[in-house]
Structure formats: structure tokens, C-alpha cells
Design a protein around this motif. Structure first.
Motif, mmCIF file in Angstrom:
data_model
loop_
_atom_site.group_PDB
_atom_site.id
_atom_site.type_symbol
_atom_site.label_atom_id
_atom_site.label_comp_id
_atom_site.label_asym_id
_atom_site.label_seq_id
_atom_site.Cartn_x
_atom_site.Cartn_y
_atom_site.Cartn_z
ATOM 1 N N TYR A 1 0.792 -1.283 -0.142
ATOM 2 C CA TYR A 1 0.020 0.001 0.206
ATOM 3 C C TYR A 1 0.705 1.268 0.039
ATOM 4 C CZ TYR A 1 1.134 -0.183 4.905
ATOM 5 O OH TYR A 1 1.934 -0.391 6.144
ATOM 6 N N HIS A 2 2.096 1.262 0.255
ATOM 7 C CA HIS A 2 2.927 2.207 0.426
ATOM 8 C C HIS A 2 3.370 2.712 -1.062
ATOM 9 C CE1 HIS A 2 5.222 4.696 3.006
ATOM 10 N NE2 HIS A 2 6.055 4.879 2.454
ATOM 11 N N PHE A 3 3.859 4.157 -1.142
ATOM 12 C CA PHE A 3 4.372 4.888 -2.201
ATOM 13 C C PHE A 3 5.368 6.009 -1.914
ATOM 14 C CE2 PHE A 3 0.435 7.201 -1.343
ATOM 15 C CZ PHE A 3 0.822 8.321 -1.505
ATOM 16 N N GLY A 4 6.252 5.983 -2.809
ATOM 17 C CA GLY A 4 7.289 6.935 -2.458
ATOM 18 C C GLY A 4 7.183 8.353 -2.657
ATOM 19 N N LYS B 1 -5.445 13.009 2.597
ATOM 20 C CA LYS B 1 -5.921 11.847 1.740
ATOM 21 C C LYS B 1 -5.470 10.393 1.665
ATOM 22 C CE LYS B 1 -5.789 14.663 -1.832
ATOM 23 N NZ LYS B 1 -5.395 15.178 -3.221
ATOM 24 N N ASN B 2 -4.154 10.472 1.904
ATOM 25 C CA ASN B 2 -3.438 9.099 1.884
ATOM 26 C C ASN B 2 -2.162 9.400 2.482
ATOM 27 O OD1 ASN B 2 -2.158 6.589 1.424
ATOM 28 N ND2 ASN B 2 -3.038 6.598 -0.856
ATOM 29 N N TRP B 3 -1.966 8.970 3.633
ATOM 30 C CA TRP B 3 -0.620 9.082 4.195
ATOM 31 C C TRP B 3 0.361 7.924 4.034
ATOM 32 C CZ3 TRP B 3 -5.138 9.722 7.768
ATOM 33 C CH2 TRP B 3 -5.233 8.555 8.502
ATOM 34 N N SER B 4 0.265 7.217 3.029
ATOM 35 C CA SER B 4 0.906 6.023 3.007
ATOM 36 C C SER B 4 2.627 6.207 2.186
ATOM 37 C CB SER B 4 0.330 5.115 2.005
ATOM 38 O OG SER B 4 -0.836 4.437 2.647
ATOM 39 N N PHE B 5 2.922 7.537 2.145
ATOM 40 C CA PHE B 5 4.040 7.994 1.849
ATOM 41 C C PHE B 5 4.862 8.351 2.833
ATOM 42 C CE2 PHE B 5 1.387 11.888 1.371
ATOM 43 C CZ PHE B 5 2.279 12.792 1.990
ATOM 44 N N LEU B 6 4.263 8.358 4.031
ATOM 45 C CA LEU B 6 4.871 8.844 5.172
ATOM 46 C C LEU B 6 5.243 7.534 6.204
ATOM 47 C CD1 LEU B 6 2.721 12.113 5.947
ATOM 48 C CD2 LEU B 6 5.001 11.957 4.900
ATOM 49 N N HIS B 7 6.354 7.608 6.913
ATOM 50 C CA HIS B 7 6.965 6.523 7.724
ATOM 51 C C HIS B 7 7.814 7.288 8.723
ATOM 52 C CE1 HIS B 7 8.132 2.881 9.469
ATOM 53 N NE2 HIS B 7 7.185 2.212 8.787
ATOM 54 N N LEU B 8 7.595 6.671 10.025
ATOM 55 C CA LEU B 8 8.405 7.195 11.114
ATOM 56 C C LEU B 8 9.825 7.120 10.872
ATOM 57 C CD1 LEU B 8 6.227 6.618 14.315
ATOM 58 C CD2 LEU B 8 7.109 8.808 13.568
#
Length: 319
Positions: free
Chosen positions: A130-133, A164-171
Motif C-alpha cells: 500500500y505504500h508509495f514513494g 487523503k492518503n498518508w501512505s508515503f509517510l513513515h516514522l
């Protein structure tokens, strides 16, 4: 004293995981750092994974032990113990690793563009589908290029984009400056939920500038970290969804004057309600009682969950 402090929350059930993360830290091209490992009452203690470090490396690692407080609580403990001379803080989950240039890229971007917050991209295996760059944002959002090589961008209206979509963020790919780590903290009560998203938003709102890097700064682990061992049929799932709803509700209050952000948050809140109710329906199908105490607590905070329950029941009976 070091210019940058690395904070690693640690709660693991097998050896070698922290050692792998630390190896990626000490392989960094940027060398001016120290490390705080917060042993969050881990079943496997952190000490066992630092014996392979050199004497010099061990001298740069401080282990803080505490009663279990969850990932947010562990990170807060790390933030509370950052040395006074530190200018930047970088987070790394104990089951993740960094690419060798991550800290150098973050330091260059933050000092070069007077930024308080930096996010690199992160990669992972099939479970991270689900993640994107960061580079992918240019295809769908209005961005401003600050640099082509390395790719650095700024996103106007970043909060709207991330909600809207936070899947480009990671701690594990996040670095923050002193203006943020002195004042922003995780809501430790929201463990296993959206405490990271709440932290992201609070940092973005408080930052003078946020820079995002296209290159991968981190590689995500594959489910070894047992902070995230909750599936839809787990007894903890309902609490996780409630905590997610609470985090989203708090974010809605922060964005009360921004209709686009509020619309996204209300949609996510309804998703949390529905997932919670479906989990209780599955319990009934398996001849288990619903978790009435947790449902009552939720209804006291959020009466709309009762309307959602009626809607789901009506939909089921109509089918």
C-alpha cells in the motif's frame, strides 16, 4: 556532543532485530550522531543485541529501560532524554533499517532549506504493497521541486495531501529539528492506532518548512515488530479502531477551519466505525459475545457509532 540523536523504540520477541537496525545506523555516511534505545519492557532485552558492536559504537548507544508504554510512549521517553546540544532527531523502528545515505541527505536538506521536518521515501516487501514513494506525489499533486539531484520537493497544502492518503509517510524515514522535538510529542494512549499520523500532522503544522526526499532512506521490516501484531480477529482490534477514531477526532479539531481536511477525516472516522462493528459481527458468528465494555466506551464518546450499527444491521437484513 553529537549533532543528531537517533531514537529507537524497542519491543521484540527474538534476537538480532535491533542489531540489524543498529548496523544500518553505524553504516551511515553522516557520523555525527548518538543513539537512544528505549527498551519498552521488551520480552527480548535490548542488551543482547549490542554485544556485537565495537567499544566505540557501544559508547554511543544509551539504553533506557521503562515499563511498557507502547511505541508512542517509548518514543516520548527518547525525546525527553535528547541531549541539550542535539540539533536533529531521527526515528528508526527497531525492525527497520536505513540506507547508508539517509542521515546525510536529511541533514543536507534541512540545513540547506531551513526545514524543521524531513521525510525520505521508504521501501519494503510485498506486505508493504500500500505504500508509495515521495516521487509518486508529482503524478497526482501540485509540488514544488527544490532540487533535481537529489530529488527534493515541497508540497503546498501538505496536510490536505497527507490526510487523503498518508501512505508515503513513515516514522523510520522522518527527521525533525529542535523547534519540533522540544514541543511535539506522541499521544502514548493511542497505541496500535494512529498516533503516528497525529504526530506527523502536529509536526507539519508546527514546522517552518517540510522537505520531502525522493530517494529511499529506509527499508521496512516484514512484520517482525510485534507492536503491529493485531489483525481483524484479535481481541485488541476493537480498541485499536477506537484509538484510531480518537486520533482522527483530535485531528478534526485541529483542522476545524479547513473543509477539505475535515472531509477526509470524517470519512476515515466512518471507516473506523464500520471496521469495528464488523469485527463484533464476526465475534457473534463465532458464538462469542461482543466486547460490550469497549463498545459502550466508544458510544459515550461517539454516539454516531450507534447509527452506524443500525445502518449495518438494516443493510444485512435487507440483503
Amino acid at each position: 556532543m553529537a549533532k543528531l540523536t537517533v531514537i529507537i523504540p524497542f519491543y521484540q520477541k527474538e534476537p538480532g532485530i535491533l542489531g540489524r537496525a543498529l548496523a544500518s545506523v553505524f553504516a551511515q555516511e553522516f557520523k555525527d550522531f548518538d543513539v537512544i534505545v528505549v527498551d519498552d519492557e521488551s520480552p527480548y532485552p535490548a542488551d543482547g543485541d549490542i554485544v556485537g558492536l565495537s567499544r566505540e559504537e557501544r559508547a554511543r548507544v544509551r539504553i533506557i529501560r521503562q515499563e511498557n508504554a507502547g511505541p508512542g510512549g517509548a518514543r516520548n521517553t527518547g525525546l525527553d532524554h535528547v541531549p541539550a546540544q542535539t540539533q536533529f532527531v531521527a526515528f528508526l523502528d527497531s525492525d527497520d533499517t536505513w540506507t547508508p545515505g539517509h542521515l546525510a541527505a536529511a541533514h543536507a536538506a534541512m540545513t540547506g532549506f531551513s526545514a524543521d521536518c524531513y521525510f525520505a521515501s521508504i521501501t519494503g516487501g510485498d506486505e508493504f504493497y500500500y505504500h508509495f514513494g515521495v516521487a509518486d506525489l508529482e503524478r497526482t499533486e501540485a509540488v514544488e521541486r527544490l532540487s533535481d539531484d537529489p530529488l527534493l520537493i515541497e508540497v503546498p497544502g501538505l496536510t490536505q495531501v497527507m490526510l487523503k492518503n498518508w501512505s508515503f509517510l513513515h516514522l523510520s524515514s522522518m527527521v525533525i529539528g529542535r523547534p519540533l522535538f522540544e514541543r511535539v510529542r506522541f499521544d502514548a494512549a493511542l497505541r496500535l492506532a494512529a498516533e503516528d499520523v497525529l504526530f506527523f500532522c502536529d509536526c507539519v503544522l508546527a514546522a517552518r518548512r517540510v522537505v520531502l526526499g525522493g530517494a529511499a532512506g529506509a527499508v521496512r521490516g516484514e512484520g517482525l515488530n510485534i507492536f503491529h501484531g493485531v489483525d481483524n480477529d484479535s481481541p485488541q482490534f476493537l480498541r485499536q479502531q477506537f484509538n484510531t477514531w480518537v486520533a482522527l477526532d483530535r485531528l478534526e479539531s485541529r483542522f476545524a477551519e479547513r473543509p477539505a481536511e475535515v472531509a477526509s477525516l470524517r470519512s476515515y472516522k466512518q471507516t473506523a466505525r464500520r471496521q469495528a462493528l464488523w469485527s463484533q459481527a464476526r465475534r457473534l458468528r463465532h458464538r462469542k459475545l461482543p466486547q460490550f465494555d469497549m463498545l459502550a466506551r466508544w458510544a459515550m464518546r461517539d454516539p454516531r457509532i450507534l447509527a452506524s450499527a443500525v445502518e449495518l444491521a438494516v443493510g444485512k437484513f435487507s440483503r
